[in-house]
Design a protein around this motif. Structure first.
Motif: not given
Length: 695
Positions: A24-41
């Motif tokens: 199945a496709e990956k779950v594309k999580w939406c983030v709204t800041s650089d810090q959140e992007l860092q955690k998501c990565l």
């Protein structure tokens, strides 16, 4: 050639099979800041099921999820409301659970420095710190509370935008997301955006704004103040007093539904998101320590675990009518179409709709507008959903349905009165009726010998027809499978495949009968008169109804099927007694239960009472206009209201479902709810989290 075709076909099928088996496709999580992007990565490295999409703001994420560019984001209640609006049509699928402090909800509180000496009623002219414009604890709840307490004067959007009213109430504020350069951005430290570019954004930010001495009050959630700081701060209570930070259970502005993960309405995608989150290992989903000073990245740091919501839960059911009414009172949407002051009545089935249409036509006043407009639903539950969604406003329901309505945040506003004397009496004792069990005379049946027989019920989840008798049977057997007790029966609203639909009659049409076992007047055995008819016509051995039904449908009274019925041929049975004559209901019954009531959203209470009082003056039992009668049914029985209603009486504003139904009934229904199948899908969605339960 044919061999070649065969190989080609196999190759094509092989392609198809491998396409179907592709992960199945990956779950594309939406983030709204650089810090959140860092955690998501970092999450995506630990759990390859995830990938990250960065957008500038929450609303951009909602738009991206709608468009399929992203799949999920965790939102606060105010944003869950926005995401659920028609133009986005997203739904909450998973809720945060904050453990023993509050489970799947949290408390919205007003925090102040100790010793500053003012109460909630003296907030005017103070400086305020908000988590963000349109957020629950930081904006919707505090502003909605100030408006409803009459402290903040705001007549609605026609008067002026709510932001304008707030900026004249507080001397200065930081409300991230407000118009830059306005008084609502004056105290902000960064760019006043609803993002981590603004140091005073979010719970931690709003508290920091107070701690820095910039603002006098911070509107946050109950877990925001760090343990080390608690002794220096206090909460403002609605009664004007102050309390310690840990007294949030008794001193708060409101209980708010937890943050929830939202996605598109797609059950497979919802399952993929849930299984992907559940299988995360070796990564702290609920910690933002590695990204300090940022907090609450992707999820709130105070989350203990995630909980899957019942399928079919949408933002309206999740947030509940109480919270929805607060949000609506502040949202601009209210202005559109708010001109009509009519009450939109919700009718179930053809016969009710026809009666409602007649009522609507007759309710047209001198100005040419109708006081009553009609909506219709497939079932009572469907109507209650419509009332929550503001697609309809009111309907009269049985006590069991008042219970469900209460779980969804709706309130009782008027109650049917069956005793004429009480309509003119100033004390106006609340009406009630007896739930009874009726059998054919000479059947030899008693309450103790019912097992193995066939049963006739008014409908699943209704008071006299289901909750009371089945509650008593459950107390005796402690077995949730009632099909082991009664061999078959008719309980409209049951699963069509169940034994409780076997004896139902449907609409009487020979072919393609969609109505069989439906909880509407289209099923001949639905409701009180229907359940009695089921007994009369030999489809069951016992009927669970109310005490007036046999006399109303026998000895020449009632519709065509009842014309040859003699009341002397029927008896009552009850625990420890019986059989006794039909007239002995006061000494032989299953319970004395509350009357049917009109339910609506909390904010419509006053309108509904006013309009119904006017309507019954005209069309009530002794009404001045005989062209229509509210409490009389020509094309059936008990349509819109019970035919035995003499008048409607007001239920005081603020009366809870528990107060209205009374302890005995609540006890019976709570016992029955131990059997999970006895709660409807609507009730399960509404009572999923503790925020819906009133304190």
């Amino acid at each position: 050639m044919s061999n070649m075709k065969h190989l080609l076909l196999l190759a094509l099928l092989g392609c198809l099979a491998s396409a179907l088996a592709a992960p199945a496709e990956k779950v594309k999580w939406c983030v709204t800041s650089d810090q959140e992007l860092q955690k998501c990565l970092h999450l995506a490295t630990a759990a390859p099921a995830f990938t990250c999409v960065k957008k500038d703001s929450t609303i951009d994420c909602i738009i991206a999820i709608k468009a399929g560019e992203a799949d999920a984001i965790t939102l606060d209640g105010g944003d869950v409301y926005t995401a659920g609006l028609k133009n986005y049509d997203l739904q909450p699928i998973i809720a945060e659970d904050y453990g023993t402090t509050s489970e799947t909800c949290y408390y919205a509180v007003a925090v102040v420095k100790k010793g500053t000496g003012f109460g909630i009623k003296e907030l005017q002219g103070k400086k305020s710190c908000h988590t963000g414009l349109g957020k629950s604890a930081g904006w919707n709840i505090p502003i909605g509370t100030l408006v409803s307490m009459g402290l903040l004067q705001w007549q609605g959007i026609e008067d002026k935008p709510v932001c304008e009213a707030v900026s004249t109430f507080f001397s200065a504020s930081c409300a991230p997301g407000a118009a830059r350069g306005s008084k609502l951005c004056e105290l902000c430290k960064g760019d006043c955006s609803r993002s981590h570019q603004e140091p005073y954004y979010g719970y931690g930010g709003a508290f920091q704004c107070l701690a820095d001495g910039v603002g006098d009050v911070a509107f946050v959630k109950h877990l925001t103040v760090p343990d080390s700081d608690k002794a220096s701060y206090e909460l403002l209570c609605k009664d004007g007093t102050r309390a310690p930070i840990d007294s949030y259970r008794t001193c708060h502005l409101a209980k708010v539904p937890a943050h929830a993960v939202v996605t598109r309405k797609d059950q497979q995608l919802a399952e993929l998101i849930w299984t992907s989150l559940s299988s995360v290992q070796g990564f702290s989903l609920f910690s933002s320590d590695a990204y300090a000073p940022a907090k609450n990245l992707m999820f709130k740091d105070s989350t203990v675990r995630l909980v899957q919501l019942p399928p079919g839960t949408d933002s309206f059911l999740y947030l509940g009518a109480t919270y929805m009414s607060i949000v609506r009172s502040l949202k601009k949407e209210q202005a559109v179409g708010a001109a009509s002051s009519a009450v939109r009545w919700c009718a179930v089935g053809h016969a009710e709709t026809a009666k409602c249409d007649t009522w609507s036509i007759n309710s047209v006043g001198d100005d040419g507008s109708a006081a009553i407009e009609c909506q219709n639903g497939a079932s009572v539950e469907d109507c209650m959903s419509k009332i929550m969604r503001t697609e309809a406003d009111a309907m009269a329901v049985d006590g069991g349905q008042v219970y469900t309505a209460g779980k969804c945040g709706l309130v009782p506003t008027m109650v049917e009165q069956y005793d004429e004397a009480q309509c003119t009496s100033s004390s106006g004792a609340a009406s009630s009726y007896y739930a009874v069990a009726v059998v054919k005379k000479g059947s030899g049946l008693t309450w103790d010998t019912l097992q193995g027989k066939r049963s006739c019920h008014t409908g699943i989840g209704r008071t006299a027809g289901w909750n009371i008798p089945m509650g008593l049977i459950y107390e005796k057997t402690k077995d949730c499978d009632f099909s082991k007790y009664f061999t078959s029966g008719c309980a409209p609203g049951a699963d069509p495949a169940s034994s409780f639909c076997k004896q139902c009659a449907g609409s009487g049409r020979a072919v393609g009968d969609e109505s069989k076992c439906k909880a509407s007047a289209d099923e001949q055995y639905y409701g009180y008169a229907g359940a009695f008819r089921c007994l009369v016509e030999g489809a069951g051995d016992v009927a669970f109804i109310k005490h007036t039904i046999v006399p109303e449908n026998s000895d020449g009274q009632g519709p065509a099927w009842a014309q040859s019925v003699s009341s002397a041929d029927y008896e009552l049975i009850c625990p420890g007694k019986g059989p006794v004559p039909i007239t002995d209901y006061a000494t032989c019954h299953l319970a004395l239960v509350p009357a049917h009531a009109v339910v609506t959203r909390p904010e419509k209470h006053t309108d509904v009472v006013r309009i119904l009082q006017e309507q019954q003056t005209k069309f009530g039992k002794e009404g001045s206009d005989s062209t229509f009668r509210m409490f009389q049914s020509d094309a059936g029985k008990n349509l819109l209201f019970k035919d035995s209603t003499k008048c409607l009486q007001e239920v005081q504003v603020g009366t809870t479902t528990e107060q209205f139904l009374g302890g005995t009934y609540i006890q019976a229904i709570s016992g029955l709810r131990e059997c999970s199948d006895t709660a409807s899908a609507l009730e399960k969605s509404c009572s999923f989290h503790s925020c819906q339960k009133t304190d």
